[in-house]
Design a protein around this motif. Structure first.
Motif, PDB file in Angstrom:
ATOM      1  N   LYS A  72       0.825  -1.212   0.000  1.00  0.00           N
ATOM      2  CA  LYS A  72       0.000   0.000   0.000  1.00  0.00           C
ATOM      3  C   LYS A  72       0.858   1.260   0.000  1.00  0.00           C
ATOM      4  O   LYS A  72       0.412   2.305  -0.459  1.00  0.00           O
ATOM      5  N   ARG A  73       2.079   1.167   0.503  1.00  0.00           N
ATOM      6  CA  ARG A  73       2.956   2.338   0.553  1.00  0.00           C
ATOM      7  C   ARG A  73       3.704   2.589  -0.751  1.00  0.00           C
ATOM      8  O   ARG A  73       4.267   3.653  -0.941  1.00  0.00           O
ATOM      9  N   LEU A  74       3.718   1.601  -1.638  1.00  0.00           N
ATOM     10  CA  LEU A  74       4.415   1.771  -2.903  1.00  0.00           C
ATOM     11  C   LEU A  74       3.661   2.750  -3.795  1.00  0.00           C
ATOM     12  O   LEU A  74       2.439   2.816  -3.753  1.00  0.00           O
ATOM     13  N   PRO A  75       4.389   3.480  -4.635  1.00  0.00           N
ATOM     14  CA  PRO A  75       3.708   4.376  -5.569  1.00  0.00           C
ATOM     15  C   PRO A  75       2.871   3.567  -6.556  1.00  0.00           C
ATOM     16  O   PRO A  75       3.223   2.452  -6.921  1.00  0.00           O
ATOM     17  N   GLN A  76       1.773   4.155  -6.988  1.00  0.00           N
ATOM     18  CA  GLN A  76       0.870   3.468  -7.904  1.00  0.00           C
ATOM     19  C   GLN A  76       1.462   3.320  -9.297  1.00  0.00           C
ATOM     20  O   GLN A  76       1.240   2.336  -9.965  1.00  0.00           O
ATOM     21  N   ALA A  77       2.180   4.304  -9.748  1.00  0.00           N
ATOM     22  CA  ALA A  77       2.764   4.277 -11.086  1.00  0.00           C
ATOM     23  C   ALA A  77       4.272   4.489 -10.975  1.00  0.00           C
ATOM     24  O   ALA A  77       4.739   5.170 -10.065  1.00  0.00           O
ATOM     25  N   PRO A  78       5.032   3.910 -11.891  1.00  0.00           N
ATOM     26  CA  PRO A  78       6.479   4.130 -11.842  1.00  0.00           C
ATOM     27  C   PRO A  78       6.795   5.597 -12.119  1.00  0.00           C
ATOM     28  O   PRO A  78       6.026   6.286 -12.784  1.00  0.00           O
ATOM     29  N   PRO A  79       7.905   6.072 -11.610  1.00  0.00           N
ATOM     30  CA  PRO A  79       8.279   7.469 -11.872  1.00  0.00           C
ATOM     31  C   PRO A  79       8.428   7.715 -13.372  1.00  0.00           C
ATOM     32  O   PRO A  79       8.795   6.809 -14.128  1.00  0.00           O
ATOM     33  N   ALA A  80       8.165   8.941 -13.777  1.00  0.00           N
ATOM     34  CA  ALA A  80       8.202   9.297 -15.199  1.00  0.00           C
ATOM     35  C   ALA A  80       9.593   9.097 -15.792  1.00  0.00           C
ATOM     36  O   ALA A  80       9.730   8.751 -16.957  1.00  0.00           O
ATOM     37  N   ASP A  81      10.620   9.292 -15.005  1.00  0.00           N
ATOM     38  CA  ASP A  81      11.984   9.181 -15.519  1.00  0.00           C
ATOM     39  C   ASP A  81      12.615   7.818 -15.215  1.00  0.00           C
ATOM     40  O   ASP A  81      13.816   7.697 -15.071  1.00  0.00           O
ATOM     41  N   LEU A  82      11.803   6.774 -15.137  1.00  0.00           N
ATOM     42  CA  LEU A  82      12.291   5.445 -14.794  1.00  0.00           C
ATOM     43  C   LEU A  82      13.346   4.962 -15.783  1.00  0.00           C
ATOM     44  O   LEU A  82      14.391   4.445 -15.380  1.00  0.00           O
ATOM     45  N   ASP A  83      13.106   5.129 -17.068  1.00  0.00           N
ATOM     46  CA  ASP A  83      14.078   4.680 -18.069  1.00  0.00           C
ATOM     47  C   ASP A  83      15.413   5.403 -17.904  1.00  0.00           C
ATOM     48  O   ASP A  83      16.475   4.780 -17.987  1.00  0.00           O
ATOM     49  N   ALA A  84      15.366   6.686 -17.658  1.00  0.00           N
ATOM     50  CA  ALA A  84      16.598   7.457 -17.470  1.00  0.00           C
ATOM     51  C   ALA A  84      17.337   6.991 -16.215  1.00  0.00           C
ATOM     52  O   ALA A  84      18.567   6.878 -16.209  1.00  0.00           O
ATOM     53  N   THR A  85      16.607   6.691 -15.182  1.00  0.00           N
ATOM     54  CA  THR A  85      17.217   6.217 -13.937  1.00  0.00           C
ATOM     55  C   THR A  85      17.893   4.868 -14.151  1.00  0.00           C
ATOM     56  O   THR A  85      19.018   4.641 -13.700  1.00  0.00           O
ATOM     57  N   ILE A  86      17.243   3.971 -14.872  1.00  0.00           N
ATOM     58  CA  ILE A  86      17.820   2.657 -15.157  1.00  0.00           C
ATOM     59  C   ILE A  86      19.092   2.806 -15.990  1.00  0.00           C
ATOM     60  O   ILE A  86      20.108   2.159 -15.704  1.00  0.00           O
ATOM     61  N   GLU A  87      19.043   3.647 -16.986  1.00  0.00           N
ATOM     62  CA  GLU A  87      20.228   3.875 -17.822  1.00  0.00           C
ATOM     63  C   GLU A  87      21.386   4.414 -16.997  1.00  0.00           C
ATOM     64  O   GLU A  87      22.526   3.970 -17.144  1.00  0.00           O
ATOM     65  N   ARG A  88      21.099   5.374 -16.127  1.00  0.00           N
ATOM     66  CA  ARG A  88      22.144   5.957 -15.275  1.00  0.00           C
ATOM     67  C   ARG A  88      22.741   4.887 -14.358  1.00  0.00           C
ATOM     68  O   ARG A  88      23.958   4.793 -14.200  1.00  0.00           O
ATOM     69  N   MET A  89      21.895   4.053 -13.777  1.00  0.00           N
ATOM     70  CA  MET A  89      22.372   3.011 -12.875  1.00  0.00           C
ATOM     71  C   MET A  89      23.251   2.003 -13.630  1.00  0.00           C
ATOM     72  O   MET A  89      24.279   1.558 -13.115  1.00  0.00           O
ATOM     73  N   LEU A  90      22.847   1.660 -14.845  1.00  0.00           N
ATOM     74  CA  LEU A  90      23.647   0.727 -15.639  1.00  0.00           C
ATOM     75  C   LEU A  90      25.000   1.321 -15.994  1.00  0.00           C
ATOM     76  O   LEU A  90      26.024   0.629 -15.955  1.00  0.00           O
ATOM     77  N   ARG A  91      25.027   2.609 -16.342  1.00  0.00           N
ATOM     78  CA  ARG A  91      26.299   3.275 -16.650  1.00  0.00           C
ATOM     79  C   ARG A  91      27.202   3.291 -15.428  1.00  0.00           C
ATOM     80  O   ARG A  91      28.396   3.002 -15.515  1.00  0.00           O
ATOM     81  N   GLU A  92      26.624   3.635 -14.271  1.00  0.00           N
ATOM     82  CA  GLU A  92      27.411   3.681 -13.035  1.00  0.00           C
ATOM     83  C   GLU A  92      27.939   2.294 -12.682  1.00  0.00           C
ATOM     84  O   GLU A  92      29.083   2.151 -12.264  1.00  0.00           O
ATOM     85  N   ARG A  93      27.119   1.290 -12.862  1.00  0.00           N
ATOM     86  CA  ARG A  93      27.533  -0.082 -12.564  1.00  0.00           C
ATOM     87  C   ARG A  93      28.679  -0.508 -13.491  1.00  0.00           C
ATOM     88  O   ARG A  93      29.650  -1.114 -13.062  1.00  0.00           O
ATOM     89  N   SER A  94      28.567  -0.169 -14.756  1.00  0.00           N
ATOM     90  CA  SER A  94      29.621  -0.509 -15.714  1.00  0.00           C
ATOM     91  C   SER A  94      30.920   0.208 -15.362  1.00  0.00           C
ATOM     92  O   SER A  94      31.990  -0.369 -15.463  1.00  0.00           O
ATOM     93  N   GLY A  95      30.822   1.442 -14.940  1.00  0.00           N
ATOM     94  CA  GLY A  95      31.999   2.197 -14.552  1.00  0.00           C
ATOM     95  C   GLY A  95      32.707   1.590 -13.338  1.00  0.00           C
ATOM     96  O   GLY A  95      33.926   1.547 -13.282  1.00  0.00           O
ATOM     97  N   HIS A  96      31.942   1.077 -12.384  1.00  0.00           N
ATOM     98  CA  HIS A  96      32.539   0.447 -11.198  1.00  0.00           C
ATOM     99  C   HIS A  96      33.211  -0.867 -11.553  1.00  0.00           C
ATOM    100  O   HIS A  96      34.251  -1.202 -11.023  1.00  0.00           O
ATOM    101  N   LYS A  97      32.664  -1.626 -12.488  1.00  0.00           N
ATOM    102  CA  LYS A  97      33.246  -2.902 -12.871  1.00  0.00           C
ATOM    103  C   LYS A  97      34.571  -2.695 -13.588  1.00  0.00           C
ATOM    104  O   LYS A  97      35.506  -3.459 -13.422  1.00  0.00           O
ATOM    105  N   GLN A  98      34.673  -1.644 -14.410  1.00  0.00           N
ATOM    106  CA  GLN A  98      35.903  -1.391 -15.154  1.00  0.00           C
ATOM    107  C   GLN A  98      37.037  -0.981 -14.239  1.00  0.00           C
ATOM    108  O   GLN A  98      38.178  -1.263 -14.499  1.00  0.00           O
ATOM    109  N   ARG A  99      36.737  -0.315 -13.133  1.00  0.00           N
ATOM    110  CA  ARG A  99      37.765   0.151 -12.200  1.00  0.00           C
ATOM    111  C   ARG A  99      38.309  -0.977 -11.338  1.00  0.00           C
ATOM    112  O   ARG A  99      39.400  -0.909 -10.830  1.00  0.00           O
ATOM    113  N   ASP A 100      37.494  -2.028 -11.121  1.00  0.00           N
ATOM    114  CA  ASP A 100      37.912  -3.121 -10.220  1.00  0.00           C
ATOM    115  C   ASP A 100      38.988  -3.988 -10.803  1.00  0.00           C
ATOM    116  O   ASP A 100      39.467  -4.128 -11.742  1.00  0.00           O
TER     117      ASP A 100
END
Length: 80
Positions: free
Chosen positions: A52-80
């Protein structure tokens, strides 16, 4: 007295208040004597409250957020 299997089958209706008076009594009687089913009902209540506490609809910028997270994740893997 209900079996645990019968109790679980009625759990959603019990929590939603959709059981008859007699069915509610049977469920409560079972819960009085069965700690496992009491724990199950408690978990179901917690799940319902969380959903019941979850938002009813996903945020409008969900795709942008996913892309940013994937880029950040890729950047961390390359540094390791």
């Amino acid at each position: 007295m209900l079996t645990c299997k019968q109790q679980v089958a009625r759990s959603s209706d019990y929590l939603d208040g959709q059981l008859t008076f007699r069915e509610r009594l049977l469920v409560r009687h079972h819960l009085l004597f069965c700690p496992n089913c009491r724990r199950f009902i408690k978990q179901m209540r917690l799940l319902n409250a969380t959903l019941k506490r979850l938002p009813q609809a996903p945020p409008a910028d969900l795709d942008a957020t996913i892309e940013r997270m994937l880029r950040e994740r890729s950047g961390h893997k390359q540094r390791d």
